[in-house]
Scaffold this motif. Structure first.
Motif, PDB file in Angstrom:
ATOM      1  N   ALA A   1     -48.417 -61.294 -41.399  1.00  0.00           N
ATOM      2  CA  ALA A   1     -47.740 -60.282 -40.576  1.00  0.00           C
ATOM      3  C   ALA A   1     -48.605 -59.018 -40.511  1.00  0.00           C
ATOM      4  N   ARG A   2     -49.160 -58.634 -41.652  1.00  0.00           N
ATOM      5  CA  ARG A   2     -50.036 -57.454 -41.693  1.00  0.00           C
ATOM      6  C   ARG A   2     -51.281 -57.680 -40.806  1.00  0.00           C
ATOM      7  N   ILE A   3     -51.870 -58.858 -40.955  1.00  0.00           N
ATOM      8  CA  ILE A   3     -53.076 -59.176 -40.183  1.00  0.00           C
ATOM      9  C   ILE A   3     -52.784 -59.159 -38.683  1.00  0.00           C
ATOM     10  N   SER A   4     -51.670 -59.757 -38.296  1.00  0.00           N
ATOM     11  CA  SER A   4     -51.362 -59.835 -36.856  1.00  0.00           C
ATOM     12  C   SER A   4     -51.068 -58.443 -36.288  1.00  0.00           C
ATOM     13  N   ARG A   5     -50.504 -57.564 -37.148  1.00  0.00           N
ATOM     14  CA  ARG A   5     -50.292 -56.173 -36.708  1.00  0.00           C
ATOM     15  C   ARG A   5     -51.634 -55.468 -36.503  1.00  0.00           C
ATOM     16  N   THR A   6     -52.497 -55.623 -37.505  1.00  0.00           N
ATOM     17  CA  THR A   6     -53.799 -54.958 -37.465  1.00  0.00           C
ATOM     18  C   THR A   6     -54.598 -55.378 -36.226  1.00  0.00           C
TER      19      THR A   6
ATOM     20  N   PRO B   1     -35.413 -71.361 -36.515  1.00  0.00           N
ATOM     21  CA  PRO B   1     -36.114 -70.712 -37.636  1.00  0.00           C
ATOM     22  C   PRO B   1     -37.402 -70.002 -37.230  1.00  0.00           C
ATOM     23  N   VAL B   2     -37.784 -70.064 -35.935  1.00  0.00           N
ATOM     24  CA  VAL B   2     -39.026 -69.427 -35.503  1.00  0.00           C
ATOM     25  C   VAL B   2     -38.705 -68.055 -34.916  1.00  0.00           C
ATOM     26  N   PHE B   3     -39.417 -67.036 -35.398  1.00  0.00           N
ATOM     27  CA  PHE B   3     -39.244 -65.679 -34.881  1.00  0.00           C
ATOM     28  C   PHE B   3     -40.612 -65.059 -34.604  1.00  0.00           C
ATOM     29  N   PRO B   4     -40.677 -64.162 -33.615  1.00  0.00           N
ATOM     30  CA  PRO B   4     -41.924 -63.399 -33.425  1.00  0.00           C
ATOM     31  C   PRO B   4     -42.144 -62.474 -34.621  1.00  0.00           C
ATOM     32  N   ALA B   5     -43.396 -62.271 -34.995  1.00  0.00           N
ATOM     33  CA  ALA B   5     -43.731 -61.508 -36.201  1.00  0.00           C
ATOM     34  C   ALA B   5     -43.043 -60.149 -36.226  1.00  0.00           C
ATOM     35  N   GLU B   6     -43.024 -59.476 -35.079  1.00  0.00           N
ATOM     36  CA  GLU B   6     -42.527 -58.096 -35.072  1.00  0.00           C
ATOM     37  C   GLU B   6     -41.009 -58.031 -35.247  1.00  0.00           C
ATOM     38  N   ALA B   7     -40.324 -59.161 -35.104  1.00  0.00           N
ATOM     39  CA  ALA B   7     -38.865 -59.139 -35.239  1.00  0.00           C
ATOM     40  C   ALA B   7     -38.419 -59.148 -36.705  1.00  0.00           C
ATOM     41  N   ILE B   8     -39.300 -59.593 -37.583  1.00  0.00           N
ATOM     42  CA  ILE B   8     -38.899 -59.747 -38.980  1.00  0.00           C
ATOM     43  C   ILE B   8     -39.038 -58.416 -39.717  1.00  0.00           C
ATOM     44  N   ALA B   9     -37.946 -57.959 -40.334  1.00  0.00           N
ATOM     45  CA  ALA B   9     -37.947 -56.669 -41.036  1.00  0.00           C
ATOM     46  C   ALA B   9     -38.322 -56.913 -42.497  1.00  0.00           C
ATOM     47  N   TRP B  10     -39.638 -56.975 -42.741  1.00  0.00           N
ATOM     48  CA  TRP B  10     -40.119 -57.334 -44.081  1.00  0.00           C
ATOM     49  C   TRP B  10     -39.644 -56.358 -45.142  1.00  0.00           C
ATOM     50  N   GLU B  11     -39.442 -55.097 -44.747  1.00  0.00           N
ATOM     51  CA  GLU B  11     -39.038 -54.086 -45.727  1.00  0.00           C
ATOM     52  C   GLU B  11     -37.668 -54.389 -46.331  1.00  0.00           C
ATOM     53  N   MET B  12     -36.898 -55.249 -45.671  1.00  0.00           N
ATOM     54  CA  MET B  12     -35.567 -55.599 -46.180  1.00  0.00           C
ATOM     55  C   MET B  12     -35.593 -56.798 -47.127  1.00  0.00           C
ATOM     56  N   LYS B  13     -36.744 -57.471 -47.204  1.00  0.00           N
ATOM     57  CA  LYS B  13     -36.839 -58.633 -48.096  1.00  0.00           C
ATOM     58  C   LYS B  13     -37.088 -58.128 -49.511  1.00  0.00           C
ATOM     59  N   ARG B  14     -36.439 -58.739 -50.471  1.00  0.00           N
ATOM     60  CA  ARG B  14     -36.644 -58.270 -51.850  1.00  0.00           C
ATOM     61  C   ARG B  14     -37.711 -59.094 -52.534  1.00  0.00           C
TER      62      ARG B  14
ATOM     63  N   CYS C   1     -27.870 -68.551 -44.283  1.00  0.00           N
ATOM     64  CA  CYS C   1     -29.337 -68.636 -44.213  1.00  0.00           C
ATOM     65  C   CYS C   1     -29.978 -67.416 -43.586  1.00  0.00           C
ATOM     66  N   VAL C   2     -29.391 -66.243 -43.765  1.00  0.00           N
ATOM     67  CA  VAL C   2     -29.839 -65.085 -42.987  1.00  0.00           C
ATOM     68  C   VAL C   2     -31.171 -64.487 -43.454  1.00  0.00           C
ATOM     69  N   TRP C   3     -31.910 -63.947 -42.492  1.00  0.00           N
ATOM     70  CA  TRP C   3     -33.097 -63.100 -42.710  1.00  0.00           C
ATOM     71  C   TRP C   3     -32.850 -61.770 -41.991  1.00  0.00           C
ATOM     72  N   PRO C   4     -33.526 -60.718 -42.449  1.00  0.00           N
ATOM     73  CA  PRO C   4     -33.371 -59.435 -41.740  1.00  0.00           C
ATOM     74  C   PRO C   4     -34.209 -59.422 -40.468  1.00  0.00           C
ATOM     75  N   ILE C   5     -33.551 -59.405 -39.331  1.00  0.00           N
ATOM     76  CA  ILE C   5     -34.233 -59.501 -38.039  1.00  0.00           C
ATOM     77  C   ILE C   5     -33.879 -58.292 -37.180  1.00  0.00           C
ATOM     78  N   ARG C   6     -34.875 -57.701 -36.547  1.00  0.00           N
ATOM     79  CA  ARG C   6     -34.626 -56.563 -35.656  1.00  0.00           C
ATOM     80  C   ARG C   6     -33.971 -57.047 -34.368  1.00  0.00           C
ATOM     81  N   GLN C   7     -32.831 -56.438 -34.069  1.00  0.00           N
ATOM     82  CA  GLN C   7     -32.128 -56.724 -32.806  1.00  0.00           C
ATOM     83  C   GLN C   7     -32.026 -55.391 -32.098  1.00  0.00           C
ATOM     84  N   GLY C   8     -32.985 -55.111 -31.215  1.00  0.00           N
ATOM     85  CA  GLY C   8     -33.045 -53.785 -30.602  1.00  0.00           C
ATOM     86  C   GLY C   8     -33.386 -52.766 -31.680  1.00  0.00           C
ATOM     87  N   GLU C   9     -32.582 -51.720 -31.784  1.00  0.00           N
ATOM     88  CA  GLU C   9     -32.834 -50.657 -32.754  1.00  0.00           C
ATOM     89  C   GLU C   9     -32.409 -51.061 -34.159  1.00  0.00           C
TER      90      GLU C   9
END
Lengths: 265, 324
Positions: free
Chosen positions: A204-209, A252-265, A232-240
């Motif tokens: 995710a970091r690499i694809s952002r860079t 189970p497939v999401f675009p990289a930018e939709a996944i809110a990694w900061e919410m994963k523990r 089976c939830v993951w933290p996913i950005r839905q708009g704001e």
């Protein structure tokens, strides 16, 4: 729409140590499946495991589907005991898979797999090939035993980049390190990614860079696989907002930018 | 060969004369059969429509609703245990108005009775949700989920005391012309006193049991397996506890009892009917097999057929206790 195949026959069981591949007769599922989708398998009629287990579709052709898995717990251990001729109760295809190019891009697609994360990519690679899309498969593991599909992939003419952490095969180090090293010369169209969470975070970091379009196939414990239990939830950005999102229905497939990694523990 | 099930309807012709009557009378509501899909295991109903004909069900209960949308608990939310499942979903949901706007209109096209599971962070919220839903068509009954953490009761849920249960049921009762089912928690010392409080407050039926408070630990990481620490245990593991509690309550209350807890088969359902439940809720089984309800209906029917039982209601409470 998903089907329930109550009597799906195992046609072939191939194993490499802890890794297994089952070829299963499941025409209704095979007909509808697209790469990145998954199935829910009732491993036994007993109460342990009680729940079905999710497996992404490793491959689909004709009336057959394939799954590829590593023994990681009691469910997969029981599944690994199954023999050719045994029957499984399977629901599928489920979820939303990878997005495919509408027309081939001259730049290659990169398929980045960590260990058993190779599972959805055989189906995807064959589909991309059919569509005329070039690709390179990055396939990494701890050691050689974690890369059992090399021969098969090479036999099918796929272009591989390999890594092992102990250096016994291919690049010595993590697959993400190899990816970052090679990226400047590859100019890829997009990334497809599946593997352990630490690897996903790094890609995710690499694809952002590099401002690359990337799609991730996510994994979670699932209660049902069809959206009713909300397990089976993951933290996913839905708009704001960031919402706990069912990966069985919306993934189970999401675009990289939709996944809110900061919410994963 | 597991063929397509014949439509599990209200009654079935057997030969020329005999007919099995599977219908069950909840006093306020007559169900075509005693199998109800339990809240929290059936989504908002629509998710299940690809897998089964909703109209074959005795009734179905949608996911618990609060006034506001709820984010739910962080994952991991599920852990499988011996013959059971612990969940800590945290009642994630879309909230009342989005449900009314986007889901309810679609559910109205089904004829199976729709029961709304009503949640509340406060006593008043139950009344407010019921009051709002009274303006909407296509709802057969309410099931009060009184196992919700209550902000004004130090986070304790109303189901833990007869007084709190009475208060919440009464508040909902005053706002509702429709039947009210109160769902009880097993995490109490004296389930009968709670059931009687719900009856006294005007509940039309009792459903029990909700999940049992539980936890699981990983010895490798030495940490709990649920992010929320505790969760609710369901599945076959809890059936004997549920049966005991249904038995205790059914012999005391005058209102109908709906049995729930680990029902996987027709035989499980029949056990609950024998100890006095008029109907049953099927929960965890729906996750494993989205066609569990129609299968269970068929298995109940087969049991009656094999024994020449004409009416399923003849089974209710017919447990033989002689010599005990």
């Amino acid at each position: 729409m998903a089907s329930i195949e109550r009597q799906a026959k195992i046609l072939q069981h191939k194993s490499w140590g802890n890794y297994h591949r089952l070829k299963i007769l499941a025409p209704e599922i095979a007909e509808k499946a697209t790469p990145g989708q998954f199935v829910m398998i009732r491993i036994n009629e007993t109460f342990f495991p009680l729940l079905r287990r999710p497996f992404c579709l490793h491959h689909c052709h004709g009336d057959e589907i394939e799954i590829f898995f590593k023994v990681v717990g009691q469910g997969t251990a029981q599944l690994a005991e199954k023999k050719e001729g045994d029957f499984l109760d399977i629901i599928g295809p489920l979820g939303r898979g990878f997005s495919l190019p509408e027309k081939p891009d001259k730049r290659p697609a990169l398929l980045v797999a960590g260990g058993r994360g190779i599972a959805p990519f055989v189906f995807l690679a064959h589909e991309l090939k059919r569509l005329g899309q070039s690709m390179i498969i990055f396939y990494g593991g701890k050691t050689r035993e974690d890369l059992p599909l090399i021969e098969d992939l090479e036999k099918n003419g796929f272009n591989l980049r390999l890594s092992t952490e102990d250096g016994c095969l291919g690049f010595k180090g993590l697959i993400t390190e190899l990816l970052e090293k090679e990226l400047p010369s590859l100019n890829p169209a997009c990334l497809y990614v599946c593997g352990p969470e630490a690897m996903l975070v790094e890609v995710a970091r690499i694809s952002r860079t590099w401002r690359l379009k990337a799609e991730f196939s996510l994994e979670a414990r699932m209660g049902c696989g069809f959206g009713v239990c909300y397990g089976c939830v993951w933290p996913i950005r839905q708009g704001e907002k960031i919402e706990w999102t069912r990966i069985c229905l919306e993934g189970p497939v999401f675009p990289a930018e939709a996944i809110a990694w900061e919410m994963k523990r | 060969m597991p063929g397509r099930s014949s439509f599990p309807g209200r009654s079935h012709r057997l030969g020329d004369e005999k007919v099995i009557d599977l219908s069950c009378d909840l006093g306020f509501l007559r169900l075509r059969n005693p199998v109800i899909a339990a809240s929290g295991t059936f989504g908002y109903g629509l998710e299940m429509a690809p897998f089964l004909d909703l109209n074959c069900l005795g009734a179905y209960i949608v996911k618990g609703l609060y006034l506001q949308p709820r984010t739910g608990n962080p994952p991991p939310r599920l852990v499988e245990t011996a013959s059971g499942l612990i969940n800590s979903i945290g009642l994630q949901g879309i909230g009342l108005e989005p449900f009314i706007e986007t889901i309810l209109p679609k559910l109205r096209k089904y004829s199976a009775p729709l029961i709304i599971n009503v949640c509340g962070e406060s006593d008043e919220e139950y009344g407010a949700i019921v009051e709002r839903l009274e303006k909407e068509q296509g709802i057969a009954a309410y099931e009060l989920n009184i196992s919700c953490p209550n902000v004004k009761r130090n986070g304790l849920c109303p189901a833990l005391s007869p007084e709190a249960t009475y208060t919440v049921v009464k508040l909902a009762r005053e706002k509702s012309r429709r039947p009210i089912i109160t769902k009880l928690s097993p995490n109490v010392t004296d389930i009968v006193s709670i059931a009687l409080a719900a009856q006294e407050a005007g509940s039309d039926a009792i459903s029990l049991i909700n999940t049992i408070l539980a936890m699981a630990v990983d010895v490798e990481t030495r940490s709990p397996l649920l992010a929320n620490l505790f969760g609710g245990l369901s599945g076959p593991a809890i059936k004997p506890i549920a049966l005991r509690m249904v038995f205790q309550v059914a012999r005391v209350v005058k209102i109908p009892v709906i049995g729930c807890g680990g029902i996987m088969t027709g035989q499980d359902a029949l056990e609950f009917l024998l100890v006095g439940a008029r109907a049953v809720e099927v929960g965890t089984a729906n996750l494993i097999d989205p066609q569990a309800c129609p299968r269970i209906i068929k298995e109940i029917e087969q049991y009656c057929l094999n024994r020449g039982i004409k009416k399923i209601e003849d089974i209710v409470g017919s447990i033989i206790l002689e010599g005990i």
